[in-house]
Write a protein that holds these residues in place. Structure first.
Motif, PDB file in Angstrom:
ATOM      1  N   UNK A 102       0.826  -1.212   0.000  1.00  0.00           N
ATOM      2  CA  UNK A 102       0.000   0.000   0.000  1.00  0.00           C
ATOM      3  C   UNK A 102       0.858   1.259   0.000  1.00  0.00           C
ATOM      4  N   UNK A 103       1.897   1.251   0.825  1.00  0.00           N
ATOM      5  CA  UNK A 103       2.778   2.417   0.908  1.00  0.00           C
ATOM      6  C   UNK A 103       3.524   2.610  -0.409  1.00  0.00           C
ATOM      7  N   UNK A 104       3.980   1.533  -1.004  1.00  0.00           N
ATOM      8  CA  UNK A 104       4.699   1.644  -2.287  1.00  0.00           C
ATOM      9  C   UNK A 104       3.799   2.210  -3.371  1.00  0.00           C
ATOM     10  N   UNK A 105       2.545   1.808  -3.369  1.00  0.00           N
ATOM     11  CA  UNK A 105       1.604   2.342  -4.354  1.00  0.00           C
ATOM     12  C   UNK A 105       1.376   3.832  -4.112  1.00  0.00           C
ATOM     13  N   UNK A 106       1.239   4.219  -2.836  1.00  0.00           N
ATOM     14  CA  UNK A 106       0.977   5.620  -2.505  1.00  0.00           C
ATOM     15  C   UNK A 106       2.191   6.510  -2.735  1.00  0.00           C
ATOM     16  N   UNK A 107       3.391   5.951  -2.608  1.00  0.00           N
ATOM     17  CA  UNK A 107       4.622   6.742  -2.721  1.00  0.00           C
ATOM     18  C   UNK A 107       5.354   6.473  -4.044  1.00  0.00           C
ATOM     19  N   UNK A 108       4.649   5.939  -5.014  1.00  0.00           N
ATOM     20  CA  UNK A 108       5.290   5.543  -6.282  1.00  0.00           C
ATOM     21  C   UNK A 108       5.964   6.705  -6.993  1.00  0.00           C
ATOM     22  N   UNK A 109       5.419   7.910  -6.848  1.00  0.00           N
ATOM     23  CA  UNK A 109       5.989   9.053  -7.565  1.00  0.00           C
ATOM     24  C   UNK A 109       7.336   9.490  -6.987  1.00  0.00           C
ATOM     25  N   UNK A 110       7.526   9.279  -5.686  1.00  0.00           N
ATOM     26  CA  UNK A 110       8.780   9.731  -5.070  1.00  0.00           C
ATOM     27  C   UNK A 110       9.757   8.593  -4.787  1.00  0.00           C
ATOM     28  N   UNK A 111       9.241   7.343  -4.775  1.00  0.00           N
ATOM     29  CA  UNK A 111      10.076   6.150  -4.538  1.00  0.00           C
ATOM     30  C   UNK A 111      10.944   6.305  -3.280  1.00  0.00           C
ATOM     31  N   UNK A 112      10.303   6.726  -2.215  1.00  0.00           N
ATOM     32  CA  UNK A 112      11.003   6.927  -0.948  1.00  0.00           C
ATOM     33  C   UNK A 112      10.084   6.534   0.203  1.00  0.00           C
TER      34      UNK A 112
END
Length: 275
Positions: free
Chosen positions: A91-101
């Motif tokens: 879930x976090x990776x999907x939500x933070x996909x634009x920053x990859x952090x």
């Protein structure tokens, strides 16, 4: 130990660490502080108290370290780490996909088993996390346990508690009768001394916070302070994982409840504005 000595120690521990001892825990203080008294060349706890009342700050720090609970083991209770790998991280990776952090905080990380369990879990996800920057911060009130965590050296008994044998073989090196976690895993974890009742806004915002089996030792007022501080350091949509006997719902209305078949985790509402 006299009743006034016990009351002095109860107040000192609550003020310095949030530890809230009930009136019937004299045995706990005696079992942990008598060895410290002897180490300091003092005959008993009453003499230890008198020395602290004289303003011995280093001794007060030693007493707090001796009394704070450091019970921990690798992949403790297993279920939270399964949810971390299978639900929270995707879930976090999907939500933070634009920053990859992604930033992860292990509060009250003790001697390192919990933050290193998270680090090993992330290492197992290396393929999915290629190109991502992942930061793990481990904090604890005790500098002594932080030093042990940094070293990453554990006894046979410690590595047998919760650590899958395949991970022991893969991520540890045997040194005599001890085991040391590999440098690549140790390098994934940063260590900082921190009191959960003090301001820790300087840590910044986190996507995941593990704060397990800590709040149970606080009184209600201290729990509310800690919960509000944790909320402020949790990014919108971020998750917080508590111990299986702890409930954020009874402490603070700020978090949303995420229920699974075998566990509950808490989430900062996605629309919230980080403070």
């Amino acid at each position: 130990m006299t009743p006034p000595d016990y009351e002095y120690l109860r107040k000192l521990l609550k003020d310095h660490s949030g530890l809230d001892l009930s009136a019937d825990k004299q045995y706990l203080i005696e079992s942990r502080l008598l060895p410290l008294s002897r180490k300091c060349g003092l005959p008993g706890i009453s003499e230890l108290v008198q020395k602290m009342k004289g303003g011995a700050a280093p001794l007060i720090a030693q007493v707090v370290e001796a009394m704070t609970t450091n019970e921990t083991f690798f992949f403790r209770d297993k279920v939270p780490f399964d949810h971390f790998r299978d639900t929270i991280m995707p879930e976090i990776m999907k939500a933070r996909a634009s920053r990859k952090s992604i930033r992860i905080w292990c509060a009250a990380g003790s001697t390192g088993q919990e933050p290193y369990s998270l680090a090993m879990s992330l290492k197992e996800m290396s393929a999915q996390l290629a190109g991502w920057r992942v930061e793990i911060i481990a904090t604890d009130l005790s500098q002594e346990v932080l030093e042990k965590s940094k070293a990453g050296i554990y006894s046979q008994f410690e590595v047998q508690r919760g650590l899958p044998i395949q991970m022991l073989v893969k991520y540890f090196k045997q040194i005599g009768e001890l085991w040391q976690i590999n440098p690549e895993i140790r390098a994934m974890v940063q260590h900082r001394q921190l009191n959960l009742l003090h301001d820790f806004s300087q840590l910044g915002a986190f996507d995941v916070i593990f704060c397990r089996n800590v709040l149970i030792y606080f009184d209600d007022a201290s729990r509310r302070i800690a919960a509000e501080n944790l909320y402020e350091n949790l990014a919108p949509g971020g998750f917080i994982c508590l111990g299986h006997t702890e409930s954020m719902s009874r402490i603070s209305p700020l978090f949303e409840v995420r229920r699974f078949a075998d566990a509950i985790v808490y989430q900062r509402p996605k629309g919230g504005v980080h403070g």
